[in-house]
Design a protein around this motif. Structure first.
Motif, PDB file in Angstrom:
ATOM      1  N   THR A  68       0.840  -1.200   0.000  1.00  0.00           N
ATOM      2  CA  THR A  68       0.000   0.000   0.000  1.00  0.00           C
ATOM      3  C   THR A  68       0.875   1.250   0.000  1.00  0.00           C
ATOM      4  OG1 THR A  68      -1.569  -1.249   1.329  1.00  0.00           O
ATOM      5  CG2 THR A  68      -1.923   1.111   1.205  1.00  0.00           C
ATOM      6  N   THR A  79      -8.725  -1.351   4.548  1.00  0.00           N
ATOM      7  CA  THR A  79      -7.265  -1.470   4.544  1.00  0.00           C
ATOM      8  C   THR A  79      -6.733  -1.531   5.974  1.00  0.00           C
ATOM      9  OG1 THR A  79      -7.477   0.124   2.776  1.00  0.00           O
ATOM     10  CG2 THR A  79      -5.259  -0.567   3.329  1.00  0.00           C
ATOM     11  N   THR A  96      -1.717  -0.850  -7.086  1.00  0.00           N
ATOM     12  CA  THR A  96      -2.830  -0.523  -6.180  1.00  0.00           C
ATOM     13  C   THR A  96      -3.892  -1.611  -6.216  1.00  0.00           C
ATOM     14  OG1 THR A  96      -2.440   1.821  -6.558  1.00  0.00           O
ATOM     15  CG2 THR A  96      -4.583   1.217  -5.660  1.00  0.00           C
TER      16      THR A  96
END
Lengths: 409, 186
Positions: free
Chosen positions: A94, A196, A343
């Motif tokens: 990330t 996330t 991503t």
């Protein structure tokens, strides 16, 4: 008055800090391919994020200790290591994606190739982590990230048929031209974007940095229960903009420039400047958060001294992990891997590793030895258990779906 | 500099939160990094990650007529997306809606995407004579789309309004041809 200021700033930070490159890309890709048919994933992910962020905030405010610190102590080194490996790898991926995203946003503003911006972005991240106080850092990017409200304004100006959008959102089925496997694959990516792991880790460790105590719990809860949903609303606006402008044109988002096209089409140059500012702020903020989170995770697991406020000589390993992660992130992006692809992969791997991150938090939040009377309520436990089942299902399905659909093709 | 690691076993009588400094290491653990169980867990986790990477890195060839046709259809869809992006960018330039670097970057990205899509289809082995025909029809459309997007990027770089208008016309033509083929394939 001071409380009100703190509350307002915290709320703004939660809204502005909610969105990162993963949310920007995932919502726009989904809107352009599936319209609003996957809108339901955003609230589902959001409720899960709020649930576990609140648990994590409660653990921090009550114990004054970081999540990984307690996870290792409570569940032992094996589970702690699995938790650490999963969280670190996902957070690193990330982090690299955010650096790439920031470089892409700067390319949109300057026309200079993004690879030249990657080291500059990393240097900027490093300087801010080194020099700016935690509180100022958090609030600056959080408030700048609010520039992404421009998607809400653009949606309003586009004047869509709201009834059609709602009908689309309530259909719970893929559009005619798309298959169910690809639809579910993107549902998982969107879920991964909303949940996330670094968000929870940063929120709880940030609480330790800011020396939260039980008295700060109310403010933290307000930020979680009001700030994050407003961030989720922005996600839906991005999705709707893509559904209204890009989907009818047959555009399937694969670049950051395409994400901004709906805003440009109605708000022109001013809208473009604001949206690029929002892109930079969101990715920059997420770079700081994910970079710090990577170092929090490792330092808390190994029992090293940690904290952004501590100078390098007092927390050498913590700062070393940040520096190594930053350098590795830069090298990773300089290989020329497409940041958008990185991503998308990070979102799916994130979804696959979700139980490893959230289950230990759930266990710790139920331990009276740590939390006393502030353990999870019955309602929180029922909801948390349902989410853990969901997280396991998502985790099991994520990678096979990625292989089967050739990553959503 | 080096801290003492705390024992990992849960200890009774843990100190309360208030007694611990926020960033201090817990002082009762020793990290059993050399323990065989940990090594096994690490190797297992690493093996899993490598297996996943190997699996996702595999790209299957195009062995059948159906899968070639599917690949062609996907190529058309992806090309249409890049071409439509170019058309919107050209329109934004005509209406003076956006700044030069943004338009040029977005057009450049669309061109790069189109070129990659065309190359990916170009290397596929057509399995049948019918697939040869499909390839012969789609390949020029790919080239047209890539060239029109390159024209757009060049015109945007020069801020050449007429060149942008001409590229937009070519893109519209390319879009029509691709849409027609898409209709026939689906």
């Amino acid at each position: 008055m001071r409380w009100l200021t703190g509350f307002t700033l915290g709320l703004l930070t939660a809204v502005g800090g909610f969105l990162d490159i993963g949310d920007l890309v995932a919502n726009s890709v989904v809107g352009s391919r599936f319209g609003m048919t996957l809108a339901w994933v955003v609230p589902v992910g959001l409720v899960g994020l709020m649930l576990f962020t609140e648990m994590s905030a409660r653990v921090t405010a009550t114990t004054g200790r970081g999540t990984f610190d307690l996870v290792r102590e409570r569940l032992g080194p094996r589970v702690g290591l699995a938790n650490l490996l999963a969280s670190y790898l996902i957070t690193f991926l990330t982090f690299a994606a955010q650096l790439g995203g920031m470089a892409l946003a700067l390319e949109l503003a300057s026309g200079i190739h993004y690879l030249l911006w990657v080291p500059v972005a990393a240097a900027f991240v490093w300087i801010v982590l080194w020099r700016l106080s935690f509180e100022r850092m958090e609030k600056t990017y959080g408030i700048l990230g609010l520039a992404l409200v421009v998607f809400g304004v653009a949606l309003w100006m586009l004047g869509p048929d709201w009834g059609v959008l709602l009908e689309d959102a309530a259909s719970f089925a893929p559009p005619a031209q798309e298959g169910p496997a690809v639809w579910w694959y993107y549902a998982i990516a969107l879920f991964g974007a909303a949940m996330t792991p670094y968000t929870v880790l940063f929120f709880s460790s940030g609480g330790v940095e800011e020396k939260w105590g039980p008295r700060d719990l109310a403010t933290a809860k307000v930020n979680v229960f009001f700030g994050l949903p407003l961030g989720g609303l922005l996600s839906l606006c991005i999705m709707a903009c893509a559904a209204v402008v890009l989907m009818p044109a047959g555009i399937q988002v694969s670049d950051l420039g395409q994400v901004a096209l709906p805003v440009v089409s109605v708000l022109g140059k001013v809208g473009l400047i604001v949206v690029i500012l929002g892109f930079v702020a969101a990715t920059f903020g997420a770079s700081l958060e994910s970079g710090l989170s990577a170092a929090y995770a490792v330092s808390q697991y190994f029992g090293w001294r940690w904290g952004k406020a501590l100078p390098p000589e007092k927390a050498p390993y913590f700062h070393l992990v940040i520096m190594v992660s930053l350098l590795a992130g830069v090298l990773f992006m300089l290989t020329g891997l497409d940041p958008i692809t990185v991503t998308e992969y990070s979102l799916v791997f994130s979804a696959a590793a979700l139980p490893l991150t959230y289950l230990p938090i759930f266990v710790v939040a139920n331990d009276r030895g740590y939390l006393g009377d502030r353990v999870n309520s019955r309602f929180t436990n029922i909801l948390g258990s349902l989410y853990l089942v969901l997280l396991c299902a998502v985790s099991v399905a994520a990678v096979p779906l990625m292989v089967y659909t050739k990553a959503g093709q | 500099m080096l801290e003492t690691f705390a024992p990992c076993a849960r200890a009774p009588g843990r100190p309360s939160a208030a007694t611990l400094p926020p960033s201090a290491a817990p002082s009762r653990a020793r990290l059993l990094i050399r323990a065989p169980g940990l090594t096994r867990a690490f190797v297992l986790a690493l093996g899993l990650v490598l297996a996943v990477l190997a699996l996702t890195g595999c790209v299957a060839p195009t062995p059948t007529a159906d899968s070639h046709r599917d690949a062609a259809e996907q190529t058309v869809v992806d090309l249409l997306s890049a071409v439509a992006t170019g058309i919107l960018v050209a329109d934004a330039h005509r209406r003076d809606l956006a700044l030069g670097p943004y338009l040029e970057t977005t057009a450049g990205d669309a061109e790069e995407a189109a070129r990659s899509i065309a190359d990916t289809f170009g290397v596929l082995q057509p399995p049948t004579p019918e697939a040869d025909l499909l390839r012969a029809r789609l390949t020029p459309l790919c080239d047209d789309a890539v060239n029109a997007l390159a024209d757009l990027r060049i015109a945007l770089n020069r801020d050449d309004a007429e060149g942008v208008a001409e590229a937009a016309r070519l893109l519209a033509h390319s879009s029509d041809a691709l849409t027609l083929l898409q209709g026939e394939l689906s």
